[in-house]
Design a protein around this motif. Structure first.
Motif, PDB file in Angstrom:
ATOM      1  N   LEU A  68      32.491  32.255  52.982  1.00  0.00           N
ATOM      2  CA  LEU A  68      31.888  33.474  52.436  1.00  0.00           C
ATOM      3  C   LEU A  68      30.993  32.984  51.315  1.00  0.00           C
ATOM      4  N   VAL A  69      29.687  33.143  51.477  1.00  0.00           N
ATOM      5  CA  VAL A  69      28.741  32.543  50.532  1.00  0.00           C
ATOM      6  C   VAL A  69      27.995  33.633  49.769  1.00  0.00           C
ATOM      7  N   TYR A  70      28.008  33.519  48.446  1.00  0.00           N
ATOM      8  CA  TYR A  70      27.285  34.480  47.609  1.00  0.00           C
ATOM      9  C   TYR A  70      26.413  33.735  46.603  1.00  0.00           C
ATOM     10  N   PHE A  71      25.162  34.142  46.507  1.00  0.00           N
ATOM     11  CA  PHE A  71      24.245  33.555  45.530  1.00  0.00           C
ATOM     12  C   PHE A  71      24.092  34.500  44.344  1.00  0.00           C
ATOM     13  N   GLY A  72      24.242  33.987  43.149  1.00  0.00           N
ATOM     14  CA  GLY A  72      24.094  34.824  41.964  1.00  0.00           C
ATOM     15  C   GLY A  72      24.060  33.953  40.721  1.00  0.00           C
ATOM     16  N   TYR A  73      24.431  34.533  39.575  1.00  0.00           N
ATOM     17  CA  TYR A  73      24.453  33.739  38.346  1.00  0.00           C
ATOM     18  C   TYR A  73      25.457  34.334  37.363  1.00  0.00           C
ATOM     19  N   VAL A  79      39.560  30.555  54.966  1.00  0.00           N
ATOM     20  CA  VAL A  79      38.280  31.062  54.466  1.00  0.00           C
ATOM     21  C   VAL A  79      37.997  30.454  53.092  1.00  0.00           C
ATOM     22  N   VAL A  80      36.788  29.923  52.908  1.00  0.00           N
ATOM     23  CA  VAL A  80      36.407  29.368  51.608  1.00  0.00           C
ATOM     24  C   VAL A  80      35.411  30.307  50.927  1.00  0.00           C
ATOM     25  N   PRO A  81      35.788  30.891  49.797  1.00  0.00           N
ATOM     26  CA  PRO A  81      34.830  31.700  49.051  1.00  0.00           C
ATOM     27  C   PRO A  81      33.931  30.786  48.211  1.00  0.00           C
ATOM     28  N   ILE A  82      32.628  30.979  48.337  1.00  0.00           N
ATOM     29  CA  ILE A  82      31.679  30.077  47.665  1.00  0.00           C
ATOM     30  C   ILE A  82      30.669  30.878  46.860  1.00  0.00           C
ATOM     31  N   PHE A  83      30.501  30.507  45.606  1.00  0.00           N
ATOM     32  CA  PHE A  83      29.504  31.107  44.730  1.00  0.00           C
ATOM     33  C   PHE A  83      28.458  30.043  44.432  1.00  0.00           C
ATOM     34  N   ILE A  84      27.205  30.307  44.755  1.00  0.00           N
ATOM     35  CA  ILE A  84      26.132  29.346  44.469  1.00  0.00           C
ATOM     36  C   ILE A  84      25.207  29.954  43.422  1.00  0.00           C
ATOM     37  N   THR A  85      25.073  29.276  42.292  1.00  0.00           N
ATOM     38  CA  THR A  85      24.216  29.826  41.255  1.00  0.00           C
ATOM     39  C   THR A  85      22.741  29.671  41.619  1.00  0.00           C
ATOM     40  N   ILE A  86      21.973  30.680  41.214  1.00  0.00           N
ATOM     41  CA  ILE A  86      20.511  30.577  41.364  1.00  0.00           C
ATOM     42  C   ILE A  86      19.903  30.357  39.971  1.00  0.00           C
ATOM     43  N   ASP A  87      20.768  30.035  39.002  1.00  0.00           N
ATOM     44  CA  ASP A  87      20.351  29.830  37.611  1.00  0.00           C
ATOM     45  C   ASP A  87      20.941  28.524  37.090  1.00  0.00           C
ATOM     46  N   PRO A  88      20.587  27.387  37.734  1.00  0.00           N
ATOM     47  CA  PRO A  88      21.250  26.121  37.395  1.00  0.00           C
ATOM     48  C   PRO A  88      20.972  25.658  35.969  1.00  0.00           C
ATOM     49  N   GLU A  89      19.910  26.182  35.356  1.00  0.00           N
ATOM     50  CA  GLU A  89      19.600  25.746  33.995  1.00  0.00           C
ATOM     51  C   GLU A  89      20.696  26.171  33.018  1.00  0.00           C
ATOM     52  N   ARG A  90      21.246  27.355  33.199  1.00  0.00           N
ATOM     53  CA  ARG A  90      22.340  27.800  32.323  1.00  0.00           C
ATOM     54  C   ARG A  90      23.703  27.579  32.967  1.00  0.00           C
ATOM     55  N   ASP A  91      23.763  27.701  34.302  1.00  0.00           N
ATOM     56  CA  ASP A  91      25.049  27.575  34.996  1.00  0.00           C
ATOM     57  C   ASP A  91      25.351  26.108  35.301  1.00  0.00           C
ATOM     58  N   THR A  92      25.832  25.409  34.276  1.00  0.00           N
ATOM     59  CA  THR A  92      26.270  24.033  34.459  1.00  0.00           C
ATOM     60  C   THR A  92      27.645  24.055  35.133  1.00  0.00           C
ATOM     61  N   PRO A 126      41.290  32.108  42.409  1.00  0.00           N
ATOM     62  CA  PRO A 126      41.681  30.725  42.098  1.00  0.00           C
ATOM     63  C   PRO A 126      41.038  29.693  43.026  1.00  0.00           C
ATOM     64  N   ARG A 127      40.652  30.132  44.226  1.00  0.00           N
ATOM     65  CA  ARG A 127      40.050  29.162  45.167  1.00  0.00           C
ATOM     66  C   ARG A 127      38.526  29.267  45.234  1.00  0.00           C
ATOM     67  N   LEU A 128      37.922  30.081  44.370  1.00  0.00           N
ATOM     68  CA  LEU A 128      36.463  30.235  44.440  1.00  0.00           C
ATOM     69  C   LEU A 128      35.774  28.907  44.120  1.00  0.00           C
ATOM     70  N   VAL A 129      34.977  28.416  45.054  1.00  0.00           N
ATOM     71  CA  VAL A 129      34.201  27.199  44.858  1.00  0.00           C
ATOM     72  C   VAL A 129      32.864  27.619  44.252  1.00  0.00           C
ATOM     73  N   ALA A 130      32.571  27.135  43.050  1.00  0.00           N
ATOM     74  CA  ALA A 130      31.335  27.526  42.371  1.00  0.00           C
ATOM     75  C   ALA A 130      30.404  26.321  42.340  1.00  0.00           C
TER      76      ALA A 130
END
Ligand code: NI
Length: 205
Positions: free
Chosen positions: A70-75, A104-117, A130-134
């Motif tokens: 489950l892939v979500y892009f945000g910040y 199922v792997v929940p995945i959060f991908i930042t679209i703001d890598p400058e602040r989201d280290t 607890p299993r959210l992969v960021a």
């Protein structure tokens, strides 16, 4: 043919062309409409990515083969839509039986890598699941991943150097165990809808 009839037959032709154009447009839109039930072929949305997780480890899409993503892009600085969507995603997982949820792997991908280290993500992800992969990465890596998923994003410059918003689309993508696109959900999707779709894909084997 009288002029009236000529006019009428032309109107019929124009009408038919217009209807065809609308149908074609709708068919195209359905492919990306939120919750549009059509099964994807895997060619339109999704693809390889290489990013860095909240522990600082390099992660690629291939690491999740055999499980659904489950892939979500945000910040993380997003004031509203991102937290809501991530909460919905987490609730969907909690609706599944534990053994199914593990697939199922929940995945959060930042679209703001400058602040989201990685460090920033490490503090954020556990707030939701607890299993959210960021995942973060270089600007180029993030751009590549978002491009593969056809996710639009842009910085909304309001003058402040570190205090800005990101404009972005908000979809949860469901990817199959082979990594291909199955469906996606818009911001109004409920945990029950997402859980139902997960059960369907899990039942395929
Ligand atoms: Ni957001």
């Amino acid at each position: 043919m009288r002029i009236g009839e000529l006019l009428k037959s032309r109107l019929v032709v124009y009408g038919a062309v217009l209807v065809l154009a609308i149908v074609a447009g709708m068919a195209g839109w359905r492919l990306l409409a939120p919750g549009g039930g059509s099964r994807g072929t895997g060619t339109l949305v999704g693809g390889p990515f290489t990013l860095v997780d909240q522990q600082g480890e390099t992660v690629s899409d291939r690491d999740f083969r055999g499980r659904l993503m489950l892939v979500y892009f945000g910040y993380t600085f997003c004031p509203d839509v991102c937290p809501m969507s991530l909460a919905t995603m987490a609730q969907a997982l909690d609706l599944l039986e534990p053994a199914a949820a593990e697939r199922v792997v929940p995945i959060f991908i930042t679209i703001d890598p400058e602040r989201d280290t990685a460090e920033q993500l490490a503090g954020y992800a556990p707030l939701f699941h607890p299993r959210l992969v960021a995942l973060t990465g270089s600007v180029a890596q993030v751009r590549q991943a978002a491009g593969a998923y056809r996710v639009y994003f842009a910085k909304v410059d309001e003058g402040g150097a570190d205090d800005y918003l990101m404009d972005h689309v908000s979809f949860v993508f469901l990817m199959g165990p082979d990594g291909t696109y199955r469906r996606h959900f818009g911001p109004t999707a409920t945990p029950e809808e997402i859980a139902g779709a997960l059960r369907e894909v899990l039942a395929e084997g």
